[in-house]
Design an enzyme around this catalytic site. Structure first.
Site, mmCIF file in Angstrom:
data_model
loop_
_atom_site.group_PDB
_atom_site.id
_atom_site.type_symbol
_atom_site.label_atom_id
_atom_site.label_comp_id
_atom_site.label_asym_id
_atom_site.label_seq_id
_atom_site.Cartn_x
_atom_site.Cartn_y
_atom_site.Cartn_z
ATOM 1 C CB ILE A 1 -7.177 8.874 1.569
ATOM 2 C CG1 ILE A 1 -5.979 9.414 2.368
ATOM 3 C CG2 ILE A 1 -8.453 8.918 2.402
ATOM 4 C CD1 ILE A 1 -6.080 10.897 2.671
ATOM 5 N NE ARG A 2 0.149 5.459 2.766
ATOM 6 C CZ ARG A 2 0.373 4.661 3.802
ATOM 7 N NH1 ARG A 2 -0.087 3.420 3.785
ATOM 8 N NH2 ARG A 2 1.047 5.086 4.847
ATOM 9 N N GLY A 3 -4.853 5.348 -2.092
ATOM 10 C CA GLY A 3 -5.287 5.006 -3.440
ATOM 11 C C GLY A 3 -5.935 6.182 -4.140
ATOM 12 C CG ASP B 1 -1.907 1.136 1.208
ATOM 13 O OD1 ASP B 1 -2.660 1.244 0.229
ATOM 14 O OD2 ASP B 1 -1.916 1.934 2.171
#
Length: 427
Positions: A354-356, A273
């Protein structure tokens, strides 16, 4: 070449002094790296060292170079041109997006052996624009941006001292599998400790990669602790070291590029991730493309300099394109509708955090800037969302072909949300 001038060499003190001097000479190491026909040389030395009544004079770097064959001092290194790598479009696209926006979060590449993963990454040297750095600084310090300055340069600038600058190629630092944490993060400079008796921090690989690329080959074989250190500094943009009475902090803003082979083990989901983009590569099945790649490689191996000069116009066009995209990036706008689509896709696929979402928006903006546009479109999302979300899907252990379906799962989810009527079953 050691000249010893001493009034007396009797006694234990002078014997110890001579032994320490020999250690200093050994530490002023000559490092040779041979790659095919090319040989490069680097050396670090001091003029002289005093111990008691004795004086040890060390050879200067200039004298060392003069004693080498001329071919050693003028050797050049060539990388296979980025524009001539074919059949790995996802990986090349992801590398270019990271080159435009370094905040995307790097790239993880998984795939078969011999598919050009390392070659493609190393070839980025030929397309990345040059950067201005302070001459002789190991951290590649920026001459005016304080957040990109090493501690010594920052102190000079704060004192009003003038610093000399030069333009260099964007550094690509490879982190070997056997590297220790001291080598990666930095440690005490033993040469300086022997010379002056003072503790001084020696720059590690993270510092040398500042403003460049840190390349980790076979990351799934590296110790998890070391991987955590590299990912943490990449995310934070700095490296802090506390050891042996030294507290040091320096900038470490680099693009983290890593490769791996799926048969050698997988990364933990927490580590996956942390990478902004993910690409899979496979063996080229198209006969025409495969033949073209083979012929280009044979020509490059026969005469690297001539081949690189032949394709230099292609590389120059791509360098200028990246440079323009970097300048345009801050002007790229994201429509509200597309932001909502990204958020809904991430929710539909079950990605955590919220990295995606951030990776999707930043990659789409970089893609638009590469095309010379100031607003992202649905086409941008279709190109980059599979790269940003494919590795964030929760794997189904009961599905043996799950990895091959990652891209299609993401694309179908994006299309269903963007145009739900197209997927409605007629009555």
């Amino acid at each position: 070449q050691i000249s010893l001038a001493a009034n007396s060499m009797g006694g234990l003190r002078d014997a110890v002094a001579l032994g320490l001097a020999m250690l200093v000479v050994l530490h002023a190491s000559y490092s040779f790296y041979q790659d095919g026909r090319n040989l490069s040389f680097s050396a670090q030395s001091r003029n002289s060292v005093r111990f008691g009544n004795g004086k040890v004079r060390l050879p200067s770097s200039q004298r060392i170079r003069q004693s080498l064959p001329r071919s050693c001092a003028t050797a050049e290194s060539y990388e296979f041109p980025f524009t001539r790598i074919v059949g790995q479009e996802d990986m090349k696209k992801a590398l270019l997006l990271n080159a435009v926006d370094t905040k995307i979060g790097g790239l993880l590449v998984f795939g078969d052996r011999g598919t050009g993963k390392s070659v493609c990454i190393q070839s980025m040297k030929s397309v990345l624009p040059e950067i201005e750095v302070v001459r002789g600084d190991p951290y590649n310090s920026h001459p005016s941006d304080g957040s990109l300055m090493g501690p010594e340069v920052a102190e000079k600038v704060s004192n009003g001292e003038k610093v000399d600058t030069e333009f260099i190629k964007t550094p690509i630092i490879q982190l070997p599998l056997g590297a220790t944490e001291d080598k990666v993060c930095g440690t005490i400079d033993m040469e300086e400790a022997l010379l002056s008796g003072q503790k001084k921090f020696e720059c590690g690989l993270l510092g040398k990669a500042n403003r460049g690329i840190l390349f980790v080959d076979e990351i799934n074989l590296m110790e998890d602790g070391l991987v955590d250190v590299v990912l943490d500094s990449a995310a934070g943009g700095y490296n802090k070291v506390e050891r042996e009475g030294i507290s040091a902090e320096h900038p470490a803003r680099y693009i983290l590029i890593a490769t791996g082979h799926p048969d050698e083990g997988e990364l933990r989901p927490q580590l996956l991730d942390r990478f902004g983009l993910f690409a899979t590569v496979g063996t080229i099945q198209n006969t025409t493309l495969c033949t073209q790649m083979i012929m280009d490689r044979l020509e490059f191996d026969d005469d690297p300099k001539s081949f690189v000069n032949k394709v230099e116009p292609e590389l120059k066009v791509l360098r200028e394109k990246i440079d323009r995209a970097r300048n345009l990036l801050s002007s790229v706008e994201v429509p509200e509708k597309l932001r909502l689509i990204v958020a809904e896709v991430c929710g539909k696929l079950g990605t955590e955090g919220i990295r995606g979402d951030l990776a999707c928006i930043r990659a789409a903006s970089a893609n638009a800037a590469l095309d010379g546009r100031t607003e992202i479109t649905m086409q941008d999302l279709e190109e980059v969302v599979p790269l940003a979300l494919g590795h964030r899907l929760k794997k189904d252990p009961t599905d043996p072909v799950f990895d091959t379906k990652r891209k299609s799962l993401v694309v179908n989810a994006l299309k269903r949300i963007a145009d739900p009527e197209a997927f409605m079953v007629p009555k």
